[in-house]
Design an enzyme around this catalytic site. Structure first.
Site, PDB file in Angstrom:
ATOM      1  N   HIS A  30      -3.406   6.172 -10.322  1.00 42.31           N
ATOM      2  CA  HIS A  30      -2.447   5.084 -10.092  1.00 42.31           C
ATOM      3  C   HIS A  30      -2.395   4.115 -11.271  1.00 42.31           C
ATOM      4  O   HIS A  30      -1.471   3.320 -11.382  1.00 42.31           O
ATOM      5  CB  HIS A  30      -2.770   4.342  -8.788  1.00 42.31           C
ATOM      6  CG  HIS A  30      -3.901   3.376  -8.897  1.00 42.31           C
ATOM      7  ND1 HIS A  30      -5.228   3.763  -8.899  1.00 42.31           N
ATOM      8  CD2 HIS A  30      -3.920   2.009  -9.000  1.00 42.31           C
ATOM      9  CE1 HIS A  30      -5.994   2.690  -8.992  1.00 42.31           C
ATOM     10  NE2 HIS A  30      -5.234   1.627  -9.050  1.00 42.31           N
ATOM     11  N   GLU A  75     -13.950  -2.276  -7.838  1.00 48.37           N
ATOM     12  CA  GLU A  75     -12.891  -1.530  -8.524  1.00 48.37           C
ATOM     13  C   GLU A  75     -11.973  -2.586  -9.119  1.00 48.37           C
ATOM     14  O   GLU A  75     -10.989  -2.996  -8.522  1.00 48.37           O
ATOM     15  CB  GLU A  75     -12.160  -0.612  -7.540  1.00 48.37           C
ATOM     16  CG  GLU A  75     -11.277   0.415  -8.228  1.00 48.37           C
ATOM     17  CD  GLU A  75      -9.901  -0.110  -8.560  1.00 48.37           C
ATOM     18  OE1 GLU A  75      -9.754  -0.804  -9.602  1.00 48.37           O
ATOM     19  OE2 GLU A  75      -8.978   0.143  -7.784  1.00 48.37           O
ATOM     20  N   ASP A 108      -5.512   7.661  -4.410  1.00 45.99           N
ATOM     21  CA  ASP A 108      -5.788   8.077  -5.786  1.00 45.99           C
ATOM     22  C   ASP A 108      -7.075   8.901  -5.769  1.00 45.99           C
ATOM     23  O   ASP A 108      -8.185   8.364  -5.664  1.00 45.99           O
ATOM     24  CB  ASP A 108      -5.947   6.839  -6.681  1.00 45.99           C
ATOM     25  CG  ASP A 108      -6.162   7.193  -8.144  1.00 45.99           C
ATOM     26  OD1 ASP A 108      -6.632   8.312  -8.431  1.00 45.99           O
ATOM     27  OD2 ASP A 108      -5.881   6.343  -9.001  1.00 45.99           O
ATOM     28  N   GLU A 127      -4.599  -7.977 -15.134  1.00 45.63           N
ATOM     29  CA  GLU A 127      -4.919  -8.734 -13.909  1.00 45.63           C
ATOM     30  C   GLU A 127      -6.203  -9.546 -14.040  1.00 45.63           C
ATOM     31  O   GLU A 127      -6.483 -10.400 -13.200  1.00 45.63           O
ATOM     32  CB  GLU A 127      -5.002  -7.846 -12.667  1.00 45.63           C
ATOM     33  CG  GLU A 127      -3.680  -7.244 -12.280  1.00 45.63           C
ATOM     34  CD  GLU A 127      -3.749  -6.446 -10.993  1.00 45.63           C
ATOM     35  OE1 GLU A 127      -2.745  -6.425 -10.253  1.00 45.63           O
ATOM     36  OE2 GLU A 127      -4.807  -5.850 -10.706  1.00 45.63           O
TER      37      GLU A 127
END
Length: 577
Positions: free
Chosen positions: A513, A306, A212, A315
């Site tokens: 992404h 990240e 990415d 998540e």
């Protein structure tokens, strides 16, 4: 399913920072006392649907006769306990749904588990204190219908399972036992964390992230181009994956880097570090950041991670990063990134609707439209072009990483979206994306600071990373060592002298992404230039899986003259999973 509500008072924006009253003040008052005290207030009870007042029994009867809604029958049908009854009453008072819409409730709606709806909407509401004589939590099961008896048994089974899990946990802790083995022949029960960490053990997902260009090059530009942050610093990389950010930090001059990951990828990260002769600087730690220990007394200067997921918060990795901040970061340490914004807009997603929904209407002459029904309840992760944006975006949540708490990640935010089209256009979705900012100071950026939008053919990587043994070209002022060293950490927002690096996941940027998150509308609407869509964006962790997100969007549409296109508030619910 979308729900229509009558207009109501503004919903209070909620990030769970409200000051709740202390329970100490009422510690001597029992539930029975509270119920009995209400008898003197029942004459002030207000209808759930209009301003009619009277005692509680009369108002419940009035609502049944005038509006066709029987509160007691609804509570019995949904098998509500005391808290469920209170949530239902407060939900009706706050959102003011049409009575007919309430009959479609199943008891599984998100507000039935939300503590927000335990707070009284009407002060000293007698209806919250009232219990009918024939309604209790322990109703005689012999007098119940078969359906309700089944629901009660299912509820008791769930409670029993929860109690048993708590019992197992206590036994394990008391006797220092490992996790109790599952019965022979049965697979171990999947929990949110295990499946999540297992999914990051394979190569493919890391290849997608590293490739990415927007993501990786921005981190590289920030780490390698901000020496005042990383030179001689102690760095913690949370969720290190392959260790790419740790490698950047070591190359930028960090004195020590702790790279932490709970998945199997940590073993490969350790080999990568050794292969690049950086094991004297980088230490890979396998484990959850909530559980690991750094060498005694060590506090870090920088936390890099990240952590962003789809729609920014999917998540729930940010929860772990905030734990790391509170455990290990120095008081004047830097969080990287420092600031993120969740952006909401109107969208023409007609191509995605065609590919994912109307496609199923005719498949070789067969009607398969049932396959598309769930797409109106699930967020779609896909990419749209800049032409698909039909409004200026609105910030629905700002995350200042130096100060935000996990409680603030569940929130309700208002929005105002003004149509930017020059002709009548159909809105088929709301679009959500995020912008992320890195600062040398660690402070959030000023509100007027625009995000960097990376376009095709931008030489972003070559500017900071030596290729083929050649030195990196020095094209940006922020990369000159002496200039960057002069940056000081100011209080408050990052000032104009601060070094800011940023990227966007919106439609104007190269696709990432993360793509964009699309909420397809069950009831699309048409806007013209100057139309305004007002509403509230509700976001919270899913009850069924803490790494998934439940979203509700409440909205109304006004034309250029300020007239409502539809007098009702439309509500649509989605899951990001």
């Amino acid at each position: 399913m979308s729900i229509h509500f009558h207009p109501t008072d503004p919903i209070i924006e909620d990030d769970h920072d409200a000051n709740l009253p202390s329970s100490d003040e009422d510690e001597d008052e029992t539930w029975d006392d509270w119920i009995s005290d209400s008898s003197t207030q029942r004459g002030d009870c207000r209808s759930l649907f209009d301003n009619k007042t009277g005692n509680v029994e009369d108002i419940i009867a009035y609502d049944k006769a005038a509006h066709g809604f029987d509160l007691n029958e609804a509570c019995a049908r949904l098998s509500l306990d005391v808290h469920g009854r209170i949530r239902l009453i407060n939900f009706i008072r706050q959102t003011k749904p049409a009575p007919a819409n309430i009959t479609s409730l199943t008891g599984k709606e998100s507000f039935f588990t939300s503590d927000d709806f335990l707070r009284p909407v009407v002060e000293d509401d007698p209806m919250l204190r009232y219990q009918p004589d024939d309604w209790t939590d322990s109703e005689d099961e012999d007098s119940l219908s078969t359906d309700r008896r089944i629901r009660l048994l299912e509820q008791k089974l769930t409670e029993t399972k929860r109690d048993f899990q708590e019992y197992r946990k206590i036994v394990n802790q008391r006797f220092n036992l490992g996790q109790t083995a599952e019965p022979s022949g049965l697979p171990p029960k999947r929990d949110d964390d295990s499946h999540y960490f297992e999914s990051y053990g394979a190569n493919d997902i890391h290849a997608v992230m590293i490739q990415d260009k927007v993501r990786t090059s921005t981190y590289a530009r920030y780490i390698l181009g901000t020496p005042s942050v990383f030179e001689n610093a102690i760095v913690l990389d949370v969720g290190c994956g392959t260790g790419i950010l740790s490698l950047f930090a070591a190359r930028a001059g960090a004195r020590k880097v702790f790279a932490v990951d709970a998945s199997d990828i940590a073993m490969k990260a350790e080999k990568i570090v050794k292969a690049n002769d950086l094991d004297s600087v980088i230490t890979v730690i396998r484990g959850k950041v909530e559980d690991i220990q750094l060498p005694e007394g060590v506090k870090v200067d920088v936390i890099i991670s990240e952590w962003m997921g789809y729609a920014l918060l999917y998540e729930s990795m940010l929860d772990s990063v905030l734990v790391a901040r509170d455990r290990f970061l120095k008081l004047d340490g830097v969080m990287a990134p420092a600031h993120s914004k969740m952006m909401l807009g109107l969208c023409d997603a007609s191509e995605i609707v065609k590919d994912r929904i109307t496609f199923w209407n005719d498949v070789y002459g067969f009607d398969m439209s049932v396959m598309a029904e769930e797409l109106y309840h699930e967020a779609v992760i896909d990419v749209v072009g800049s032409h698909a944006m039909l409004s200026t975006p609105s910030v629905v949540k700002e995350l200042h990483l130096s100060s935000i708490t996990t409680r603030q990640l569940d929130f309700i935010s208002s929005f105002k979206l003004t149509s930017s089209v020059d002709r009548r256009t159909k809105v088929t979705a709301f679009i959500l994306y995020f912008d992320t900012f890195f600062t040398a100071s660690g402070n959030p950026v000023a509100s007027e600071k625009e995000v960097d939008v990376i376009q095709e053919n931008d030489a972003v990587v070559a500017e900071v990373w030596p290729l083929g043994g050649r030195p990196a070209p020095q094209r940006r002022m922020s990369q000159h060592h002496k200039k960057e060293k002069s940056v000081e950490k100011p209080a408050g927002d990052a000032t104009k002298t601060d070094v800011v690096t940023s990227f966007s996941t919106g439609p104007k940027s190269i696709p990432t992404h993360w793509k964009q998150t699309l909420f397809l509308l069950k009831e699309p609407f048409v806007v013209d230039e100057g139309y305004v869509v007002y509403g509230h964006f509700h976001c919270r962790k899913s009850v069924s899986n803490s790494r998934e997100i439940d979203v509700e969007i409440h909205y109304t549409i006004q034309d250029v003259e300020g007239q409502n296109e539809n007098p009702e508030v439309i509500v649509q619910m989605f899951k990001i999973q």
